[in-house]
Design a protein around this motif. Structure first.
Motif, mmCIF file in Angstrom:
data_model
loop_
_atom_site.group_PDB
_atom_site.id
_atom_site.type_symbol
_atom_site.label_atom_id
_atom_site.label_comp_id
_atom_site.label_asym_id
_atom_site.label_seq_id
_atom_site.Cartn_x
_atom_site.Cartn_y
_atom_site.Cartn_z
ATOM 1 N N HIS A 194 -1.739 5.357 -3.031
ATOM 2 C CA HIS A 194 -2.951 4.400 -2.897
ATOM 3 C C HIS A 194 -3.776 4.777 -1.560
ATOM 4 O O HIS A 194 -4.951 4.675 -1.372
ATOM 5 C CB HIS A 194 -2.416 2.907 -2.866
ATOM 6 C CG HIS A 194 -1.680 2.695 -3.991
ATOM 7 N ND1 HIS A 194 -0.760 1.498 -3.947
ATOM 8 C CD2 HIS A 194 -1.585 3.071 -5.289
ATOM 9 C CE1 HIS A 194 -0.035 1.610 -5.198
ATOM 10 N NE2 HIS A 194 -0.467 2.529 -6.125
ATOM 11 N N ALA A 195 -2.909 5.051 -0.553
ATOM 12 C CA ALA A 195 -3.692 5.283 0.767
ATOM 13 C C ALA A 195 -4.465 6.568 0.487
ATOM 14 O O ALA A 195 -5.699 6.705 1.054
ATOM 15 C CB ALA A 195 -2.608 5.641 1.992
ATOM 16 N N LEU B 73 -3.995 11.826 8.283
ATOM 17 C CA LEU B 73 -3.246 11.061 7.145
ATOM 18 C C LEU B 73 -3.091 11.524 5.782
ATOM 19 O O LEU B 73 -2.388 11.111 5.148
ATOM 20 C CB LEU B 73 -4.290 9.790 6.987
ATOM 21 C CG LEU B 73 -4.216 8.743 8.283
ATOM 22 C CD1 LEU B 73 -5.130 7.526 7.959
ATOM 23 C CD2 LEU B 73 -2.936 8.258 8.900
ATOM 24 N N VAL C 137 0.829 -1.168 0.071
ATOM 25 C CA VAL C 137 0.158 0.014 0.062
ATOM 26 C C VAL C 137 0.845 1.353 -0.013
ATOM 27 O O VAL C 137 1.484 1.609 1.059
ATOM 28 C CB VAL C 137 -0.921 -0.079 1.285
ATOM 29 C CG1 VAL C 137 -1.796 1.073 1.257
ATOM 30 C CG2 VAL C 137 -1.816 -1.278 1.180
ATOM 31 N N LYS C 138 1.042 1.870 -1.117
ATOM 32 C CA LYS C 138 1.858 2.896 -1.129
ATOM 33 C C LYS C 138 1.159 4.264 -0.639
ATOM 34 O O LYS C 138 -0.044 4.100 -0.345
ATOM 35 C CB LYS C 138 2.299 3.471 -2.684
ATOM 36 C CG LYS C 138 2.989 2.131 -3.197
ATOM 37 C CD LYS C 138 4.338 1.964 -2.528
ATOM 38 C CE LYS C 138 5.295 0.921 -3.375
ATOM 39 N NZ LYS C 138 6.369 0.531 -2.727
ATOM 40 N N ALA C 139 1.848 5.349 -0.628
ATOM 41 C CA ALA C 139 1.365 6.561 -0.028
ATOM 42 C C ALA C 139 0.290 7.037 -1.071
ATOM 43 O O ALA C 139 -1.040 7.565 -0.613
ATOM 44 C CB ALA C 139 2.157 7.599 0.142
ATOM 45 N N ILE D 250 -7.603 5.896 -1.055
ATOM 46 C CA ILE D 250 -8.662 5.370 -0.259
ATOM 47 C C ILE D 250 -9.447 6.189 0.490
ATOM 48 O O ILE D 250 -10.368 6.268 0.811
ATOM 49 C CB ILE D 250 -7.853 4.011 0.641
ATOM 50 C CG1 ILE D 250 -7.540 3.033 -0.303
ATOM 51 C CG2 ILE D 250 -8.984 3.738 1.575
ATOM 52 C CD1 ILE D 250 -6.861 1.969 0.528
ATOM 53 N N LEU D 251 -8.535 7.247 0.968
ATOM 54 C CA LEU D 251 -9.104 8.435 1.969
ATOM 55 C C LEU D 251 -10.057 9.321 1.039
ATOM 56 O O LEU D 251 -11.071 9.456 1.616
ATOM 57 C CB LEU D 251 -8.001 9.203 2.523
ATOM 58 C CG LEU D 251 -7.226 8.489 3.734
ATOM 59 C CD1 LEU D 251 -5.999 9.600 3.947
ATOM 60 C CD2 LEU D 251 -7.969 8.571 4.947
ATOM 61 N N HIS E 231 4.623 14.340 2.806
ATOM 62 C CA HIS E 231 4.155 13.162 3.510
ATOM 63 C C HIS E 231 5.404 12.632 4.472
ATOM 64 O O HIS E 231 6.432 12.414 3.946
ATOM 65 C CB HIS E 231 3.782 12.195 2.473
ATOM 66 C CG HIS E 231 2.899 11.042 2.900
ATOM 67 N ND1 HIS E 231 3.310 10.291 4.077
ATOM 68 C CD2 HIS E 231 1.681 10.914 2.723
ATOM 69 C CE1 HIS E 231 2.253 9.370 4.238
ATOM 70 N NE2 HIS E 231 1.360 9.739 3.630
#
Length: 509
Positions: free
Chosen positions: A32-33, A239, A28-30, A36-37, A247
């Motif tokens: 990708h996170a 996040l 899970v890359k940044a 999702i958020l 980041h």
């Protein structure tokens, strides 16, 4: 660097080729996170946007009175009994209900362009988060506003639109800094697919809650989704970050991959060539197609519960579930369409421009035909639902067409461009329900709705023709002006050196 191809538009491939993109992949890359958020953020805002379309059926006791005079074309097969909660109901006629539904879009229209400009200049994190928070708080206040009077409810909906209007431009601006060219389609479409998942989930849940006595019935719809919005805001604040450089947990490899492929922009140097934007033919292709797609989309989004209940005679809980069913297919088309689009580009099967035209025109033609067919299946509820599902399945493909195209023609201005096109595409939000209300105010018959669907067809066709001849997948010359790229910058606001003033000629094609 991947090898260029020749085409009618002289399009190439993105800065990094398939092998470089593969090397950046992991669990899970940044980025990708962030997707999702963003997905969960749009999930929440659409839950809060569409729940009123279902709840309004329970809130307005005028509807059940008027049903006695409606056409009985489709009566007799299903129960039309509605068990409502104990909350107060209101004597709102069709015109008042359409005013309430349309009010959101007046506010939504106003903040599109300012939201895009602010996100492009200062970053999208707080703009997106506070936009969702504003909508959340006002959603929680909706039952109180309704009891205070129709004017108060309309005012709350306008304010909700003001808050939510910044969300798409803000997220588009963030992807301008986060999405590598080869991953634009899948990252952006997955994020925005949250809006359709929100429609899928909120419609049936809203129908069930309106039929129950939990918190009085329909007020529970607003309390539940408002509470979810508050929870999301906490996670987003902790996040999400505007750029890879900000980041704290991103890996050096991922940050290097992103910044090499799209660059690290000094936002303070950004100025928008507004005249070039509004005289750009590819930009007008996006504006027109976005408008066309949203005309059909908003016709369904705000009026589908009404069509299912008052024309096809489904009861309230059935209307809630069936209103969400077509959006399952739309969500699937958005998510998988983005994957296929980037596969076609990454493997040099189609150019970016060809890919955008393919998905956009399929996404407009399929619902155009399907909605017309809905008007001619009569009272066959099964076929009507099937064609509505097919219409939404097709509409989901436009996300990999005109909706992502801003990132191709002007990635550094993606936020403001999304604000401009979404501003024009918001007009159907209040014009569409007004047209439906004017055409169906007498008897709400299938023949009246058939006219509604033919109007959608004509607008869809205009979008297809203009996008075919006007759209492009190439970064426009005006988009490269005054664009500062700072690769591997250690500070967000690092002053660029002279050698860093450049734009890779292959970027974004």
């Amino acid at each position: 660097m991947a090898t260029k191809r020749s085409s009618a538009e002289d399009e190439g491939v993105p800065l990094l080729g398939a092998q470089e993109a593969v090397s950046s992949r992991g669990c899970v890359k940044a980025r990708h996170a962030l997707a999702i958020l963003g997905f969960l953020g749009f999930f929440n805002v659409y839950c809060m946007r569409v729940n009123l379309s279902v709840a309004l059926v329970a809130m307005a006791n005028y509807t059940s009175t008027k049903n006695e005079t409606l056409s009985e074309e489709c009566s007799g097969n299903l129960s039309t009994h509605i068990t409502q909660g104990t909350a107060e109901t209101y004597h709102w006629d069709e015109n008042t209900q359409n005013q309430i539904l349309s009010a959101f879009f007046y506010g939504y229209l106003v903040t599109q362009i300012p939201g895009g400009w602010l996100a492009g200049k200062y970053g999208g994190k707080w703009l997106f988060g506070l936009g969702v928070l504003c909508t959340t708080i006002l959603t929680l206040l909706t039952p109180l506003a309704a009891s205070a009077g129709t004017g108060w409810l309309i005012a709350v909906r306008v304010l909700e639109g003001l808050g939510e209007g910044v969300t798409f431009p803000a997220m588009h601006a963030m992807w301008g800094s986060w999405a590598p060219p080869l991953e634009r389609s899948k990252l952006a479409t997955f994020t925005y697919a949250g809006s359709h998942m929100g429609t899928i989930i909120s419609s049936p849940i809203s129908g069930v809650l309106c039929d129950s006595n939990f918190l009085g019935g329909w007020p529970a719809v607003f309390y539940l989704f408002g509470a979810l919005g508050l929870v999301w805001f906490v996670f987003w604040t902790l996040l999400a970050h505007d750029t890879p450089a900000q980041h704290p947990r991103i890996s050096p490899e991922e940050r290097e991959y992103i910044e090499k492929s799209i660059g690290h922009r000094n936002k303070r140097s950004l100025s928008v060539p507004i005249l070039s934007v509004f005289t750009s033919v590819p930009m007008w292709a996006i504006i027109i197609s976005h408008f066309a797609n949203n005309w059909g989309f908003y016709t369904l989004l705000t009026n589908l519960p009404n069509y299912l209940k008052n024309v096809l005679k489904f009861d309230l809980s059935q209307s809630g579930f069936l209103s969400g069913l077509p959006y399952i297919f739309l969500w699937l088309a958005v998510v998988f369409g983005g994957q296929v689009a980037d596969y076609l580009r990454m493997n040099n099967i189609l150019t970016t421009g060809q890919t955008r035209k393919l998905f956009n025109n399929l996404g407009l033609s399929i619902p155009a035909i399907s909605l017309v067919l809905v008007g001619y299946v009569g009272c066959d509820r099964t076929l009507a639902i099937v064609f509505l599902c097919v219409a939404c399945l097709g509409a989901g493909l436009t996300m990999s067409g005109c909706n992502v195209n801003h990132l191709d023609i002007a990635p550094q201005y993606a936020g403001i461009l999304m604000g401009i096109t979404n501003c024009g595409a918001t007009i159907p939000g209040f014009a569409g329900p007004a047209v439906v209300g004017a055409l169906t105010e007498n008897n709400n018959t299938i023949s009246q709705w058939r006219i509604v669907f033919w109007i959608c067809f004509g607008i869809y066709m205009f979008g297809i023709i203009t996008y075919t001849f006007m759209a492009s997948g190439v970064e426009q010359p005006w988009a490269k002006e005054e664009y500062t790229v700072v690769v591997n910058a250690s500070e967000e606001d690092q002053e660029p050196s002279e050698e860093n003033h450049h734009v890779n000629p292959d970027y974004g094609r």
